[in-house]
Scaffold this motif. Structure first.
Motif, PDB file in Angstrom:
ATOM      1  N   SER A   1       0.843  -1.201   0.000  1.00 36.61           N
ATOM      2  CA  SER A   1       0.000   0.000   0.000  1.00 36.61           C
ATOM      3  C   SER A   1       0.873   1.243   0.000  1.00 36.61           C
TER       4      SER A   1
ATOM      5  N   PHE B   1      -3.835  -1.906  -2.728  1.00 32.72           N
ATOM      6  CA  PHE B   1      -4.489  -2.181  -1.453  1.00 32.72           C
ATOM      7  C   PHE B   1      -4.546  -0.908  -0.609  1.00 32.72           C
TER       8      PHE B   1
ATOM      9  N   TRP C   1      -8.087  -7.112   3.389  1.00 32.17           N
ATOM     10  CA  TRP C   1      -7.303  -7.428   2.198  1.00 32.17           C
ATOM     11  C   TRP C   1      -7.512  -8.896   1.831  1.00 32.17           C
TER      12      TRP C   1
ATOM     13  N   ASN D   1      -3.432  -5.232   8.473  1.00 36.26           N
ATOM     14  CA  ASN D   1      -2.767  -5.244   7.171  1.00 36.26           C
ATOM     15  C   ASN D   1      -1.508  -6.096   7.192  1.00 36.26           C
TER      16      ASN D   1
END
Length: 250
Positions: free
Chosen positions: A75, A110, A118, A152
């Protein structure tokens, strides 16, 4: 050499920690498969600055041993709308660490955030793509607790396990960075003692020199948007700025 055994002779319990800890850990490093110069390594992280806060000891150790390290950040860290700045900071940080610009990739596919989900399948597709492009036989990422517990981070570990289940004959070896209990997390170099005590034969330890620690701190200073007061505390006291413990994924 890595194929040899070593016998350490001491006089008193505690000598191994007080006097010989750096040597013990250096010998353990020599056996580390992740430090083999014959293989490229792919490090997969979730946010810009993860490479400094968690993985700097391993990146610097691999580069010192002439291993080609590729880094993929999934990301841009745009949770607070600073994504474009953070991408630039990420590349500057990686250059400070000694990584080649062409081997560093920051994706925007993402969207980061503690409430973002995710997809393991989508992440695994990205991982397979970059494993192929980089010709890496070693994949490095977070363990199932994600070091800081961030969803994440944990999502990348879940994707690796998902990928391993679907790939019957994996051409790579995945390693995950160990999450230690909170009482050890901010002991910095003093976590050497519990690291030795709790280390098992399947784990690999990477220990930074203080010169490498200051190099990691210098790289972290590139992440100007992230340098709020509590991150300075992490930089000063986190054991992951100096010590990385790795395990393979079953």
């Amino acid at each position: 050499s890595a194929s040899d055994n070593a016998l350490l002779v001491i006089s008193h319990p505690d000598d191994e920690c007080l006097f010989f800890a750096p040597t013990i850990l250096a010998l353990l490093e020599k056996k580390a498969k992740i430090l083999s110069a014959s293989d490229n390594a792919l490090l997969v992280i979730s946010h810009p600055d993860d490479e400094c806060l968690f993985f700097a000891p391993t990146i610097l150790a691999l580069l010192e041993k002439k291993v080609t390290v590729h880094v993929v950040c999934l990301s841009s860290g745009n949770y607070y709308g600073q994504g474009e700045k953070r991408i630039l900071e990420f590349h500057s940080s990686c250059l400070k660490l000694g990584l080649q610009h062409s081997n560093v990739h920051c994706l925007t596919k993402f969207h980061d955030g503690p409430n973002r989900t995710w997809s393991s399948e989508e992440i695994s597709e990205v991982l397979l793509e970059y494993l192929s492009k980089s010709k890496s036989k070693v994949l490095l990422t977070f363990d199932e607790s994600g070091i800081s517990g961030h969803p994440n981070h944990i999502a990348v570990n879940s994707a690796v396990k998902f990928m391993m289940k679907r790939t019957l004959s994996a051409s790579f070896t995945p390693f995950v960075l160990e999450t230690v209990p909170i009482v050890r997390k901010y002991l910095q170099i003093f976590d050497i003692i519990p690291t030795i005590i709790f280390l098992n034969q399947s784990q690999v330890v990477v220990l930074s020199s203080f010169a490498d620690y200051f190099k990691a701190v210098s790289a972290m200073q590139c992440h100007r948007t992230q340098l709020v007061w509590f991150r300075w505390l992490i930089v000063a006291f986190s054991r992951n700025m100096l010590i990385n413990t790795w395990s393979t994924v079953e």
